[in-house]
Design a protein around this motif. Structure first.
Motif, PDB file in Angstrom:
ATOM      1  N   ARG A 119      14.733  14.833  67.925  1.00 44.36           N
ATOM      2  CA  ARG A 119      14.210  13.512  68.302  1.00 44.36           C
ATOM      3  C   ARG A 119      15.173  12.403  67.887  1.00 44.36           C
ATOM      4  O   ARG A 119      15.346  11.425  68.613  1.00 44.36           O
ATOM      5  CB  ARG A 119      12.837  13.287  67.698  1.00 44.36           C
ATOM      6  CG  ARG A 119      11.795  14.139  68.377  1.00 44.36           C
ATOM      7  CD  ARG A 119      10.444  13.916  67.778  1.00 44.36           C
ATOM      8  NE  ARG A 119       9.496  14.837  68.366  1.00 44.36           N
ATOM      9  CZ  ARG A 119       8.377  14.456  68.954  1.00 44.36           C
ATOM     10  NH1 ARG A 119       8.058  13.194  69.020  1.00 44.36           N
ATOM     11  NH2 ARG A 119       7.566  15.351  69.455  1.00 44.36           N
ATOM     12  N   ARG A 120      15.775  12.556  66.720  1.00 48.97           N
ATOM     13  CA  ARG A 120      16.784  11.581  66.287  1.00 48.97           C
ATOM     14  C   ARG A 120      17.947  11.570  67.267  1.00 48.97           C
ATOM     15  O   ARG A 120      18.427  10.508  67.676  1.00 48.97           O
ATOM     16  CB  ARG A 120      17.291  11.936  64.890  1.00 48.97           C
ATOM     17  CG  ARG A 120      16.299  11.694  63.791  1.00 48.97           C
ATOM     18  CD  ARG A 120      16.698  12.330  62.475  1.00 48.97           C
ATOM     19  NE  ARG A 120      17.955  11.837  61.936  1.00 48.97           N
ATOM     20  CZ  ARG A 120      18.491  12.283  60.806  1.00 48.97           C
ATOM     21  NH1 ARG A 120      17.877  13.225  60.100  1.00 48.97           N
ATOM     22  NH2 ARG A 120      19.620  11.790  60.372  1.00 48.97           N
ATOM     23  N   TYR A 121      18.412  12.745  67.665  1.00 52.54           N
ATOM     24  CA  TYR A 121      19.543  12.856  68.589  1.00 52.54           C
ATOM     25  C   TYR A 121      19.196  12.215  69.930  1.00 52.54           C
ATOM     26  O   TYR A 121      20.012  11.502  70.510  1.00 52.54           O
ATOM     27  CB  TYR A 121      19.913  14.333  68.766  1.00 52.54           C
ATOM     28  CG  TYR A 121      21.157  14.538  69.594  1.00 52.54           C
ATOM     29  CD1 TYR A 121      22.420  14.458  69.019  1.00 52.54           C
ATOM     30  CD2 TYR A 121      21.080  14.812  70.953  1.00 52.54           C
ATOM     31  CE1 TYR A 121      23.556  14.646  69.763  1.00 52.54           C
ATOM     32  CE2 TYR A 121      22.209  15.001  71.714  1.00 52.54           C
ATOM     33  CZ  TYR A 121      23.452  14.920  71.113  1.00 52.54           C
ATOM     34  OH  TYR A 121      24.580  15.092  71.872  1.00 52.54           O
ATOM     35  N   ARG A 122      17.989  12.460  70.391  1.00 53.31           N
ATOM     36  CA  ARG A 122      17.567  11.877  71.670  1.00 53.31           C
ATOM     37  C   ARG A 122      17.562  10.358  71.591  1.00 53.31           C
ATOM     38  O   ARG A 122      18.034   9.676  72.504  1.00 53.31           O
ATOM     39  CB  ARG A 122      16.179  12.389  72.034  1.00 53.31           C
ATOM     40  CG  ARG A 122      15.678  11.826  73.342  1.00 53.31           C
ATOM     41  CD  ARG A 122      14.311  12.376  73.656  1.00 53.31           C
ATOM     42  NE  ARG A 122      13.833  11.821  74.891  1.00 53.31           N
ATOM     43  CZ  ARG A 122      12.586  11.856  75.267  1.00 53.31           C
ATOM     44  NH1 ARG A 122      11.680  12.439  74.514  1.00 53.31           N
ATOM     45  NH2 ARG A 122      12.209  11.323  76.394  1.00 53.31           N
ATOM     46  N   TYR A 123      17.022   9.815  70.511  1.00 44.95           N
ATOM     47  CA  TYR A 123      16.991   8.361  70.366  1.00 44.95           C
ATOM     48  C   TYR A 123      18.407   7.787  70.350  1.00 44.95           C
ATOM     49  O   TYR A 123      18.673   6.760  70.965  1.00 44.95           O
ATOM     50  CB  TYR A 123      16.263   7.962  69.080  1.00 44.95           C
ATOM     51  CG  TYR A 123      16.306   6.479  68.833  1.00 44.95           C
ATOM     52  CD1 TYR A 123      15.412   5.621  69.467  1.00 44.95           C
ATOM     53  CD2 TYR A 123      17.264   5.923  67.986  1.00 44.95           C
ATOM     54  CE1 TYR A 123      15.466   4.253  69.264  1.00 44.95           C
ATOM     55  CE2 TYR A 123      17.321   4.556  67.783  1.00 44.95           C
ATOM     56  CZ  TYR A 123      16.426   3.726  68.417  1.00 44.95           C
ATOM     57  OH  TYR A 123      16.492   2.377  68.233  1.00 44.95           O
ATOM     58  N   MET A 124      19.305   8.460  69.667  1.00 51.20           N
ATOM     59  CA  MET A 124      20.671   7.971  69.546  1.00 51.20           C
ATOM     60  C   MET A 124      21.409   7.960  70.883  1.00 51.20           C
ATOM     61  O   MET A 124      22.306   7.147  71.098  1.00 51.20           O
ATOM     62  CB  MET A 124      21.448   8.821  68.529  1.00 51.20           C
ATOM     63  CG  MET A 124      20.960   8.638  67.109  1.00 51.20           C
ATOM     64  SD  MET A 124      21.483   9.929  65.966  1.00 51.20           S
ATOM     65  CE  MET A 124      23.243   9.876  66.124  1.00 51.20           C
ATOM     66  N   HIS A 125      21.034   8.846  71.805  1.00 51.64           N
ATOM     67  CA  HIS A 125      21.770   8.978  73.062  1.00 51.64           C
ATOM     68  C   HIS A 125      20.999   8.482  74.274  1.00 51.64           C
ATOM     69  O   HIS A 125      21.459   8.653  75.395  1.00 51.64           O
ATOM     70  CB  HIS A 125      22.190  10.436  73.261  1.00 51.64           C
ATOM     71  CG  HIS A 125      23.147  10.891  72.210  1.00 51.64           C
ATOM     72  ND1 HIS A 125      24.484  10.564  72.228  1.00 51.64           N
ATOM     73  CD2 HIS A 125      22.960  11.611  71.082  1.00 51.64           C
ATOM     74  CE1 HIS A 125      25.066  11.072  71.175  1.00 51.64           C
ATOM     75  NE2 HIS A 125      24.173  11.708  70.450  1.00 51.64           N
ATOM     76  N   GLN A 126      19.844   7.886  74.091  1.00 54.37           N
ATOM     77  CA  GLN A 126      19.089   7.338  75.214  1.00 54.37           C
ATOM     78  C   GLN A 126      19.837   6.174  75.814  1.00 54.37           C
ATOM     79  O   GLN A 126      20.528   5.434  75.125  1.00 54.37           O
ATOM     80  CB  GLN A 126      17.717   6.848  74.753  1.00 54.37           C
ATOM     81  CG  GLN A 126      16.819   7.966  74.396  1.00 54.37           C
ATOM     82  CD  GLN A 126      16.078   8.559  75.577  1.00 54.37           C
ATOM     83  OE1 GLN A 126      14.924   8.524  75.589  1.00 54.37           O
ATOM     84  NE2 GLN A 126      16.708   9.111  76.554  1.00 54.37           N
ATOM     85  N   GLY A 127      19.692   6.005  77.107  1.00 54.67           N
ATOM     86  CA  GLY A 127      20.327   4.874  77.772  1.00 54.67           C
ATOM     87  C   GLY A 127      21.702   5.185  78.313  1.00 54.67           C
ATOM     88  O   GLY A 127      22.287   4.382  79.010  1.00 54.67           O
ATOM     89  N   GLY A 128      22.249   6.326  78.002  1.00 54.71           N
ATOM     90  CA  GLY A 128      23.502   6.746  78.604  1.00 54.71           C
ATOM     91  C   GLY A 128      24.760   6.366  77.869  1.00 54.71           C
ATOM     92  O   GLY A 128      25.830   6.879  78.158  1.00 54.71           O
ATOM     93  N   GLN A 129      24.694   5.481  76.912  1.00 48.44           N
ATOM     94  CA  GLN A 129      25.917   5.030  76.252  1.00 48.44           C
ATOM     95  C   GLN A 129      26.072   5.555  74.829  1.00 48.44           C
ATOM     96  O   GLN A 129      27.081   5.302  74.191  1.00 48.44           O
ATOM     97  CB  GLN A 129      25.963   3.496  76.234  1.00 48.44           C
ATOM     98  CG  GLN A 129      25.948   2.881  77.611  1.00 48.44           C
ATOM     99  CD  GLN A 129      27.123   3.303  78.456  1.00 48.44           C
ATOM    100  OE1 GLN A 129      28.228   3.429  77.968  1.00 48.44           O
ATOM    101  NE2 GLN A 129      26.884   3.547  79.732  1.00 48.44           N
ATOM    102  N   SER A 130      25.096   6.264  74.332  1.00 43.45           N
ATOM    103  CA  SER A 130      25.119   6.812  72.975  1.00 43.45           C
ATOM    104  C   SER A 130      25.416   5.728  71.947  1.00 43.45           C
ATOM    105  O   SER A 130      26.197   5.924  71.025  1.00 43.45           O
ATOM    106  CB  SER A 130      26.139   7.943  72.868  1.00 43.45           C
ATOM    107  OG  SER A 130      25.806   8.971  73.755  1.00 43.45           O
TER     108      SER A 130
END
Length: 196
Positions: A119-130
């Motif tokens: 979930r942390r990884y997903r939040y960090m990479h949401q939106g396409g720009q990481s």
């Protein structure tokens, strides 16, 4: 469809564009009924979008199912508990295949740690720009979240020895699966831009 990043493309090609339910809400409240109008433009944008989506959806369909489900969890417009649970199983299986042996009690907690890292990884990479920062980079914050969300208590003593290497391995596995999921999409983007 704007083609910026593989992450953004994955999201956009799984999103069904339609006239929103709110577009005619004003009309319905004023008139008491819906009236069909011809406010669509005479463009082929929707057809172009569908063709582009087909190229990317074809690349996604060729992925290994475990890689595809992780990509769907990360970037697809439509989310479900089934997708999340399948992606969590994929990550945990990969992490456990690469980690050292552990006791049954620690393994049980490790499953929830892997879910939290995903979930942390997903939040960090949401939106396409990481570009998002890690929301739980401090051990205290992560431990508190695990307890609040899953009811799992991790001890703070020997954190660096017991959990930091495991968390780092979880992030590395997320990156590996993410790379496998996005590389075919990036290849299609490259081919399209080279042909243009």
């Amino acid at each position: 469809m704007k083609i910026n990043t593989a992450r953004q493309v994955w999201h956009d090609c799984t999103h069904n564009q339609s006239r929103g339910g709110l577009s005619g809400l004003t009309e319905r409240t004023l008139l008491g009924t819906a009236v069909q109008t011809t406010d669509r433009g005479n463009t082929a944008d929707h057809a172009e979008h569908a063709v582009l989506c087909g190229w990317f959806q074809s690349a996604i369909a060729k992925l290994h199912p475990q890689v595809r489900v992780f990509g769907d969890f990360m970037y697809a417009a439509n989310q479900s508990d089934d997708i999340r649970e399948a992606a969590e199983e994929v990550l945990f299986g990969l992490v456990m295949s690469k980690s050292k042996r552990m006791t049954a009690a620690k393994r049980e907690k490790a499953e929830y740690v892997a879910k939290g890292v995903m979930r942390r990884y997903r939040y960090m990479h949401q939106g396409g720009q990481s570009a998002n920062p890690d929301p739980m980079s401090k051990p205290e914050t992560f431990r508190a979240w695990l307890f609040d969300y899953y009811g799992v208590r991790l001890e703070s003593c020997a954190w660096a020895r017991d959990w930091e290497p495991f968390i780092q391995l979880c992030f590395e596995c997320c990156e590996d699966i993410d790379r496998m999921a996005l590389s075919p999409i990036a290849a299609v983007i490259y081919e399209m831009k080279a042909a243009a």
